[in-house]
Design a protein around this motif. Structure first.
Motif, PDB file in Angstrom:
ATOM      1  N   LEU A 187       0.830  -1.207   0.000  1.00 35.94           N
ATOM      2  CA  LEU A 187       0.000   0.000   0.000  1.00 35.94           C
ATOM      3  C   LEU A 187       0.863   1.254   0.000  1.00 35.94           C
ATOM      4  CD1 LEU A 187      -3.140   0.741   0.327  1.00 35.94           C
ATOM      5  CD2 LEU A 187      -2.494  -1.628   0.078  1.00 35.94           C
ATOM      6  N   GLN A 189       3.782   3.459  -1.198  1.00 40.68           N
ATOM      7  CA  GLN A 189       4.711   3.632  -2.317  1.00 40.68           C
ATOM      8  C   GLN A 189       6.105   3.901  -1.729  1.00 40.68           C
ATOM      9  OE1 GLN A 189       1.957   6.642  -2.880  1.00 40.68           O
ATOM     10  NE2 GLN A 189       1.340   6.075  -4.927  1.00 40.68           N
ATOM     11  N   ARG A 270       2.519   5.540  -7.750  1.00 42.29           N
ATOM     12  CA  ARG A 270       2.112   4.133  -7.872  1.00 42.29           C
ATOM     13  C   ARG A 270       2.612   3.544  -9.185  1.00 42.29           C
ATOM     14  NH1 ARG A 270       1.750   0.187  -4.856  1.00 42.29           N
ATOM     15  NH2 ARG A 270       0.743   1.572  -3.352  1.00 42.29           N
ATOM     16  N   TYR A 659      -4.213 -14.912   1.219  1.00 38.47           N
ATOM     17  CA  TYR A 659      -4.744 -13.814   0.389  1.00 38.47           C
ATOM     18  C   TYR A 659      -3.883 -13.603  -0.850  1.00 38.47           C
ATOM     19  CZ  TYR A 659      -5.503  -8.945  -0.987  1.00 38.47           C
ATOM     20  OH  TYR A 659      -5.737  -7.796  -1.712  1.00 38.47           O
ATOM     21  N   PRO A 692     -12.004  -7.120   0.099  1.00 35.08           N
ATOM     22  CA  PRO A 692     -12.575  -7.972   1.155  1.00 35.08           C
ATOM     23  C   PRO A 692     -13.672  -8.885   0.613  1.00 35.08           C
ATOM     24  CG  PRO A 692     -12.463  -5.693   1.907  1.00 35.08           C
ATOM     25  CD  PRO A 692     -12.042  -5.688   0.480  1.00 35.08           C
ATOM     26  N   MET A 695     -12.384 -12.348  -0.435  1.00 28.32           N
ATOM     27  CA  MET A 695     -11.632 -13.147   0.535  1.00 28.32           C
ATOM     28  C   MET A 695     -12.543 -14.159   1.219  1.00 28.32           C
ATOM     29  SD  MET A 695      -8.552 -13.519   1.572  1.00 28.32           S
ATOM     30  CE  MET A 695      -7.812 -14.529   2.859  1.00 28.32           C
TER      31      MET A 695
ATOM     32  N   HIS B 105     -16.910   1.979  -5.035  1.00 29.45           N
ATOM     33  CA  HIS B 105     -16.870   1.518  -3.646  1.00 29.45           C
ATOM     34  C   HIS B 105     -17.444   2.614  -2.759  1.00 29.45           C
ATOM     35  CE1 HIS B 105     -13.288   4.051  -3.155  1.00 29.45           C
ATOM     36  NE2 HIS B 105     -12.803   3.505  -4.234  1.00 29.45           N
TER      37      HIS B 105
ATOM     38  N   GLY C  32      -2.005   5.769  -1.344  1.00 28.50           N
ATOM     39  CA  GLY C  32      -1.380   4.656  -2.050  1.00 28.50           C
ATOM     40  C   GLY C  32      -1.515   4.765  -3.555  1.00 28.50           C
ATOM     41  N   GLU C  37      -8.305   4.675  -6.004  1.00 30.08           N
ATOM     42  CA  GLU C  37      -8.342   3.248  -6.309  1.00 30.08           C
ATOM     43  C   GLU C  37      -7.954   2.350  -5.129  1.00 30.08           C
ATOM     44  OE1 GLU C  37      -7.074   4.277 -10.904  1.00 30.08           O
ATOM     45  OE2 GLU C  37      -5.627   3.256  -9.627  1.00 30.08           O
ATOM     46  N   CYS C  38      -7.494   2.947  -4.014  1.00 33.71           N
ATOM     47  CA  CYS C  38      -6.990   2.095  -2.919  1.00 33.71           C
ATOM     48  C   CYS C  38      -7.632   2.358  -1.575  1.00 33.71           C
ATOM     49  CB  CYS C  38      -5.475   2.222  -2.802  1.00 33.71           C
ATOM     50  SG  CYS C  38      -4.905   3.745  -2.002  1.00 33.71           S
ATOM     51  N   LEU C 122     -16.026  -1.999   3.598  1.00 35.93           N
ATOM     52  CA  LEU C 122     -14.571  -1.837   3.463  1.00 35.93           C
ATOM     53  C   LEU C 122     -14.084  -2.209   2.057  1.00 35.93           C
ATOM     54  CD1 LEU C 122     -13.375  -3.316   6.897  1.00 35.93           C
ATOM     55  CD2 LEU C 122     -14.019  -0.971   6.332  1.00 35.93           C
ATOM     56  N   SER C 123     -15.015  -2.393   1.130  1.00 38.31           N
ATOM     57  CA  SER C 123     -14.604  -2.926  -0.180  1.00 38.31           C
ATOM     58  C   SER C 123     -13.797  -1.935  -1.003  1.00 38.31           C
ATOM     59  CB  SER C 123     -15.831  -3.400  -0.959  1.00 38.31           C
ATOM     60  OG  SER C 123     -16.672  -2.294  -1.227  1.00 38.31           O
ATOM     61  N   GLY C 124     -13.738  -0.687  -0.574  1.00 37.45           N
ATOM     62  CA  GLY C 124     -12.894   0.268  -1.299  1.00 37.45           C
ATOM     63  C   GLY C 124     -11.558   0.492  -0.628  1.00 37.45           C
ATOM     64  N   ASN C 125     -11.297  -0.245   0.435  1.00 38.30           N
ATOM     65  CA  ASN C 125     -10.044  -0.076   1.171  1.00 38.30           C
ATOM     66  C   ASN C 125      -9.180  -1.315   0.973  1.00 38.30           C
ATOM     67  OD1 ASN C 125     -12.280   1.448   2.973  1.00 38.30           O
ATOM     68  ND2 ASN C 125     -10.313   2.446   3.213  1.00 38.30           N
ATOM     69  N   LEU C 126      -8.206  -1.218   0.109  1.00 36.93           N
ATOM     70  CA  LEU C 126      -7.359  -2.382  -0.130  1.00 36.93           C
ATOM     71  C   LEU C 126      -6.368  -2.559   1.011  1.00 36.93           C
ATOM     72  CD1 LEU C 126      -6.580  -2.058  -3.945  1.00 36.93           C
ATOM     73  CD2 LEU C 126      -8.116  -3.690  -2.831  1.00 36.93           C
ATOM     74  N   CYS C 127      -6.124  -3.806   1.356  1.00 38.49           N
ATOM     75  CA  CYS C 127      -5.087  -4.162   2.313  1.00 38.49           C
ATOM     76  C   CYS C 127      -4.335  -5.316   1.676  1.00 38.49           C
ATOM     77  CB  CYS C 127      -5.696  -4.599   3.636  1.00 38.49           C
ATOM     78  SG  CYS C 127      -4.515  -5.400   4.742  1.00 38.49           S
ATOM     79  N   ARG C 128      -3.014  -5.285   1.723  1.00 34.10           N
ATOM     80  CA  ARG C 128      -2.240  -6.365   1.114  1.00 34.10           C
ATOM     81  C   ARG C 128      -1.659  -7.305   2.158  1.00 34.10           C
ATOM     82  NH1 ARG C 128      -2.453  -7.987  -3.983  1.00 34.10           N
ATOM     83  NH2 ARG C 128      -0.202  -8.219  -4.248  1.00 34.10           N
ATOM     84  N   CYS C 129      -1.764  -6.953   3.437  1.00 38.03           N
ATOM     85  CA  CYS C 129      -1.105  -7.756   4.472  1.00 38.03           C
ATOM     86  C   CYS C 129      -2.011  -8.811   5.093  1.00 38.03           C
ATOM     87  CB  CYS C 129      -0.619  -6.860   5.609  1.00 38.03           C
ATOM     88  SG  CYS C 129       0.684  -5.703   5.194  1.00 38.03           S
ATOM     89  N   GLY C 131      -5.230 -10.094   4.518  1.00 33.97           N
ATOM     90  CA  GLY C 131      -6.316 -10.905   3.980  1.00 33.97           C
ATOM     91  C   GLY C 131      -7.655 -10.502   4.594  1.00 33.97           C
ATOM     92  N   TYR C 132      -7.679  -9.351   5.234  1.00 30.89           N
ATOM     93  CA  TYR C 132      -8.896  -8.706   5.775  1.00 30.89           C
ATOM     94  C   TYR C 132      -9.528  -9.438   6.957  1.00 30.89           C
ATOM     95  CZ  TYR C 132      -8.579  -6.513   1.138  1.00 30.89           C
ATOM     96  OH  TYR C 132      -8.136  -5.874   0.002  1.00 30.89           O
TER      97      TYR C 132
END
Lengths: 796, 336, 151
Positions: A187, A189, A270, A659, A692, A695, B105, C32, C37-38, C122-129, C131-132
């Motif tokens: 997330l 950069q 990004r 994930y 989400p 997932m 979203h 981000g 987009e994030c 929360l579908s517009g908040n990406l998290c990469r660590c 897995g939500y």
């Protein structure tokens, strides 16, 4: 043994500050008089730089410095064998996004405008954008080094006689697989701030997983004594391997600070993060296995073709990793590995979570599923019967100290009801299974030397406060917290009594960095050693005061007391004061170096580890046969982590791995426009990272095997659990609809293609059909360890 | 950090004032409402207006007004979140609620407006990129270039209408009220779009979309199905809005409108004709769905392969019609 | 802003994100992509989640803005902040401020959301660590605590 801290689901020591906005990441730093840097990047995939004219940019008001490759002529790279990067390209650019010039200005608008005023004249060269092109077009050279035209590295190793093994097998199967490239997409950069003082000392704050290697690269390229450089890794906003190389922008911003005498910050956009990349290598794989009728593996031969992109990065290591760990899961008595990494005119690939091992794991686990089906064997039992022993040595000389795979398999198979579901669910529904192995840290450092891989220093003050210093870098995995838990456990205090100072090359002893899942094991062992030294001093002082033998003392809950008579004791702070009075200032160091690996062949440096983690995974999917959409309904995953230091953190690592594995299995892919080599999707909208809503539920099982080499028996958890996910998805999709997609990601288009092929009477397989023909070098023939010299034959 | 290029910002409090500012600045001016589509495009330097005219403070744009037996009017500045919060809208126009719920979203939906969504710029994988990227490609026809990389032989731009609201409004028979320097006019939603990736709206730049009038749709059923890779964030790469009016078990009138498969939303009259006068039975639905797929010609400039989108169009048409027939198909995934 | 008034003179084309971080030094709001987009830059405007990278301060004059720095109550963490820390919902922490605020908007509107409703919010908040999963756990726990507190 009962623990006080170890095994408890405690919050991370840095969690709350991250929830309140207090944590300062690299881009959050603002220094007085700070300038902003921007980098001009190549719009061409492959070109010679004829001329660069920066005079118009320099003349723009607000611009303080403009630099080009001439200002930074020394090459660098993470591996000593691939010093092929320039902070700014001087003569040639090798991919769209390669850095060419840089500007420092009072704000980003001016810096951006200045970039447009830099005139670069390019002479276009043919761009090599695929593995096949790079191997074929030998007259075009991306680099002038390597093992052949556009061949960065070629490997050929044979352990035992595989042909003999195939000859003795009842059944031999060959398969070809492709695993697409993907990127880390942290997330945050990448960002860095540099400051150069009138004392000639440079400080760099950077979002990096490896401050130690950034320190080395800065010293080399800038020509400064290492003692004048301080690198501080700020809290990293997501790494996954993507911030493990020393980067052009870190060197550039340092140089600009030196030239201007002002602090300079750079934050990549990004899009630039996509170009900087170092992500998952796209790998084409061929695998051939000979088995007995009961599925026992007699011999295995693996070939991997890595599309490395434009620079070396960790690529030599990645290439070895695509062949190193197959032997660590199942008993493979004869094994041959051939691997090649080629250069192409695309952003450089490097280490992404699992580093070179998810690709061959996908191939191996799907391949085994096919073999089991061909021989009408239970795919679980076939694997379960030939799990490696612990302790043992593999045929390629890797030492396995503990293995909980059998327990992992049993837990997920039972919890998921796999046996009741496999091949029995209605069309469109399926379950898949896979296992995997990963290492807990590399056995050898990147620069070979005899020094420790990790150092920890601890001081205790008179109030009982404890400060732990360590070079390790918290990238979100919780390494700072692990240090606090371990030291608290040993000293009998609480994590909140501890201040952790990490990732600062001036203040902390060296730790090599947050890569290869090494941190818990290596810093943990170093921390135990340092803390135990101090505990001995505290016990000695307390023993004298309490008149109790040292061996009878115990440290718990901020007290040191007589185990036989717990009332008899001292406060931790009191003991600290007694010990300081008795021994002087209280400080101790601990360090860790992995055990020497017994392998003695060229290439034996990649693969050895203090320990290996094991995972088993069952995935249930639902496939829409009309649209090809795959919905992952549930994931059951068991992970042998040796010892659970904090279950919340271990589960978090497993969830994150699942994930990322699902993303790679189903949607994530780095793709490029042909001819131009332009990244097709350099944005978070177009590069598809699951939300989400994608997932599924994940049920985790933590298996403890008390590994002899880990702190309290712990092994890694951060990368291994990713590995079984893609093959388990692929096997589940096959179970659901009878279509084998041997190529990741498994997109809806590929599913429909497979179904259509089936409807026309085809096999329904989707995937690569051939591998390039290549003249492989004669293999290095390595004598297997003694226990493998009398290997099973058909009759045995 | 990607930043906006400098501009002048106007926040008129009336339509007259807004129209005056727009005509003063001519083509240099750009209307902005939620900014969720415009600002990213400005940051990527796809458009660089000198003047932004915000319509947020204009009272005429922010109402939801029900008219007895005559439907509802929505101010163009009503946010998508407000549309979703209005239960009566969801009851009267299920397709509209479905479409709005699937846009981007939650934060985008609390910023973006219904008018903004209807006016959203067409999209293309060659166009929605940064200045650096487009320069590396050699600019496209829509912005700064002379060739369309999607269909290099042709002379037109094939950027894709990517509004979820547009096909729904056409299917529901919405009328759009526009006000310009020469007065106001009301046009059917269908007439609002042009089959051209560049001049994709029939609205003049100095005209303001003021409101959307949805006719009363009693006796109608409607729905919207959307194809995209993820359950959120992504734009549609196929959207299918269906509205049918049933009378004694037969379809009296039908509207099937496809979004995101061309430069404008497309009514599939052949499919509508197949449905009209017939009961919504499987063979009728299948014939209509085949007609849907036949009528569209998506190109290779969005996510997913174009032939895949064509194939899924017929699957989604079937599913949408079965849903409206009250005989929903089971086993299907996706489609929001 | 977080209950305070800030007279500001900034270029009109500076986004709320830039002004928060660079002019008000409220660097808790992250970024981000800067393109919507994030979700990392999410703040609350009158209680609704808004992307600060796509909002201009001038458009928000007179409205109430809440950033992550304003969420603590009397120096004590908000139930969402404690729950995120306790449940492992914070790994690298970069998406955390935006997610916590999106979750707050949800819980203020819907005190007892289902897991699916949380995921959608929360579908517009990406998290990469993470897995939500632990994020959803934390929102559930915070919701329960907030309900307890209220009753």
């Amino acid at each position: 043994m009962a623990f006080e801290i170890i095994g408890k689901p405690l919050p991370k020591i840095d969690a709350l500050p991250k929830c309140t906005g207090e944590t300062r990441y690299a881009d959050d730093l603002q220094l007085p008089r700070m300038l902003y840097a921007k980098i001009l990047r190549s719009p061409h995939a492959h070109a010679r730089i004829r001329r660069i004219d920066v005079s118009r940019a320099r003349a723009l008001p607000g611009v303080y410095a403009v630099i080009t490759g001439r200002d930074l002529p020394t090459r660098f790279g993470i591996l000593p064998v691939s010093q092929d990067e320039e902070a700014l390209c001087a003569e040639k650019v090798r991919f769209v996004g390669d850095p060419v010039a840089a500007v420092a200005a009072t704000d980003e608008w001016i810096a951006e405008e200045a970039l447009r005023l830099i005139d670069v004249e390019y002479e276009l060269l043919p761009a090599l954008l695929t593995l096949e092109e790079a191997l074929r077009e030998s007259s075009v050279r991306i680099h002038d080094y390597g093992d052949g035209p556009n061949i960065h590295k070629m490997i050929s190793l044979e352990f035992g006689d595989v042909e003999e093994g195939f000859a003795q097998a009842d059944y031999v199967r060959e398969d070809i697989f492709f695993y697409a490239g993907s990127t880390h997409l942290p997330l945050e950069q990448h960002a860095a701030v540099a400051q150069y003082g009138p004392d000639g000392k440079l400080t760099l704050w950077s979002s990096t997983q490896t401050p130690h290697y950034v320190h080395r690269a800065l010293a080399k390229v800038l020509g400064l004594p290492p003692s004048h450089i301080r690198v501080i890794a700020t809290p990293v906003g997501g790494g996954f391997g993507g911030k493990s190389d020393p980067f052009s922008h870190e060197i550039v911003v340092a140089k600009l600070a030196m030239l201007t005498g002002r602090p300079v910050k750079i934050t990549l956009t990004r899009e630039e993060v996509f170009y900087v990349h170092r992500g998952r290598h796209p790998v084409l794989m061929w695998i051939k296995t000979g088995v007995r009728r009961d599925g026992t593996i007699m011999a295995m031969h693996v070939r991997s073709f890595l599309d490395g992109g434009a620079y070396g990065s960790y690529g030599v290591v990645t290439a070895y990793y695509t062949g190193a760990l197959q032997t660590v899961t199942y008993k493979i008595p004869r094994y041959k590995f051939e691997g090649v990494r080629v250069f192409t005119n695309k952003p450089p690939c490097g280490p992404k979570r699992g580093h070179g091992t998810p690709q061959p794991r996908f191939a191996l686990e799907v391949h085994l599923d096919k073999i089991a089906e061909d021989l009408e064997l239970d795919p679980i039992e076939m694997r379960r019967r030939q799990i490696v022993e612990a302790p043992s040595l593999t045929v390629n000389w890797l030492r396995i100290s503990s293995c909980g795979l059998r327990a992992c398999i049993d837990r997920v198979v039972e919890a998921s009801g796999f046996r009741e579901k496999f091949r029995r669910l209605p069309f469109g529904h399926g379950v898949g299974f896979a296992c995997s192995t990963y290492l807990s840290g590399a056995g050898l450092p990147i620069y070979w030397n005899d020094m420790p891989h990790s150092g920890v220093q601890i001081k205790i003050d008179r109030g009982g406060g404890v400060t732990v210093f360590c070079g390790s870098t918290d990238i979100g995995q919780g390494s700072d917290s692990i240090l606090a838990y371990i030291v608290a456990e040993v000293l009998g205090i609480l994590p909140e009594d501890i201040r952790v100072v990490t990732a600062d090359t001036d203040l902390t002893p060296v730790d090599l960095g947050s890569y290869s899942s090494r941190v818990t094991v290596m810093t943990g062992n170093a921390a135990v050693e340092a803390a135990e030294k101090l505990r001995r001093l505290l016990f000695r002082a307390a023993a004298e005061r309490l008149d109790v033998p040292e061996e009878q003392l115990m440290a718990r809950a901020r007290r040191i007391f007589d185990q036989a008579d717990p009332e008899r004791g001292l406060d931790f702070a009191e003991a600290a004061q007694l010990a300081e009075a008795r021994f002087g200032t209280l400080g101790a160091v601990g360090s860790y170096k992995p055990p020497k690996s017994p392998g003695r062949y060229k290439g034996a440096g990649v693969g050895p580890s203090p320990s290996y983690s094991y995972s088993a995974c069952v995935i249930q999917v639902r496939v829409d046969p009309e649209t090809g959409f795959v919905q992952v309904e549930k994931v059951w995953i068991a992970h042998d982590v040796g010892r659970v230091i904090n279950p919340r953190l271990v589960e978090g690592q497993i969830h994150g791995s699942v994930y990322m594995g699902l993303g790679e299995a189903l949607m994530e892919e780095q793709t490029f426009r042909s001819r131009l080599g332009l990244h097709k999707a350099p944005s978070m909208l177009d590069y598809k990272s699951p939300t989400p809503l994608e997932m599924p539920e994940v049920e985790c099982f933590l298996i403890e095997t008390d590994d002899p080499n880990g702190p309290f028996g712990a092994k890694e958890a951060g990368q291994g659990p990713l590995l079984p996910v893609p093959p388990a998805v692929a096997n589940a999709v096959y179970d659901a609809i009878g279509v084998r997609v041997d190529e990741l990601p498994i997109t809806p288009e590929k599913i429909l293609k497979g179904l259509e092929d089936k409807a026309r009477g085809g096999s329904g397989r989707v995937g690569p059909k051939s591998i390039p023909s290549l003249a492989w070098p004669e293999p290095i023939r390595v004598e297997p360890p003694p226990e493998w010299r009398d290997v099973p034959t058909r009759s045995s | 950090m990607l930043r906006l290029p400098p501009f002048q910002y106007f926040a008129p409090r009336s339509l007259d004032e807004a129209l005056r500012i727009l005509s003063d600045h001519g083509p240099e001016a750009q209307i902005v409402a939620g900014g969720t589509d415009l600002y990213p495009k400005m940051k990527r330097r796809q458009i660089q207006p000198r003047a932004l005219v915000s319509v947020r403070r204009i009272p005429e744009l922010s109402h939801i007004a029900w008219m007895a037996h005559d439907g509802v009017t929505l101010g163009a500045g009503v946010t998508l979140a407000r549309v979703l919060a209005c239960e009566n809208l969801a009851i009267a126009y299920p397709a509209l609620a479905r479409a709005c719920a699937g846009i981007a979203h939650p934060p985008i939906r609390s910023m973006g407006t219904i008018g903004g969504n209807l006016c959203i710029d067409t999209r293309c994988t060659y166009y929605d990129q940064t200045f650096f990227w487009r320069e590396a490609l050699g600019f496209c026809l829509k912005k700064g270039g002379t060739v369309c990389p999607v269909a290099p032989g042709g002379t037109r731009c094939w950027a894709v209408s990517s509004s979820d609201g547009a096909p729904v409004m056409i299917a529901l028979g919405a009328q759009l009220r526009l006000i310009g320097p020469h007065g106001e006019r009301t046009i059917a939603a269908e007439e609002f779009y042009r089959d051209d990736g560049i001049q994709y709206l029939a609205k003049a730049p100095e005209e303001i979309l003021v409101e959307v009038r949805l006719p009363c749709r009693e006796g109608w059923r409607s729905t919207y199905w959307k194809l995209r890779r993820r359950g959120a964030i992504d734009f549609p790469v196929l959207g299918i809005a269906v509205a049918v009016c049933m009378e004694s078990g037969r379809c009296r009138e039908a509207r099937i409108v496809l979004g995101a498969v061309g430069s404008c939303p497309k009514r599939i009259r052949e499919a509508e004709g197949i449905l009209e006068g017939n009961p919504l039975e499987p063979d009728v639905i299948e014939a209509a769905a085949r007609a849907v797929s036949r009528a569209i010609r998506p190109l290779e400039n969005t996510d997913f392969l174009h032939l895949y989108r064509k194939k899924v169009a017929s699957v989604f048409a079937q599913r949408a019609l079965h849903e409206l027939a009250g005989t929903p198909l089971t086993g299907g995934l996706s489609g929001t | 802003m977080n209950g305070e008034q800030h007279p500001l003179a900034v270029p009109v084309y500076k986004t709320l994100l830039e002004v928060l971080r660079e002019d008000l030094h409220l660097t808790g709001t992250k970024h981000g992509c800067e393109l919507g987009e994030c979700g990392a830059c999410t703040v609350l405007v009158d209680g609704e989640p808004v992307l600060s990278c796509l909002a201009l301060p001038i458009e928000l004059e007179g409205r109430e803005i809440l950033t992550i720095e304003g969420l603590m109550e009397g120096g004590r963490p908000h139930p969402l902040q404690s729950a995120f820390a306790e449940m492992g919902a914070v790994q690298c922490g970069y998406c955390t401020p935006g997610i916590v605020l999106s979750a707050k908007a949800l819980l203020d509107r819907n005190p007892m959301p289902t897991r699916q409703e949380i995921a959608e919010a929360l579908s517009g908040n990406l998290c990469r660590c993470t897995g939500y999963i632990q994020i959803l756990d934390a929102v559930e726990r915070a919701g329960a605590r907030m309900r307890e507190r209220r009753s």
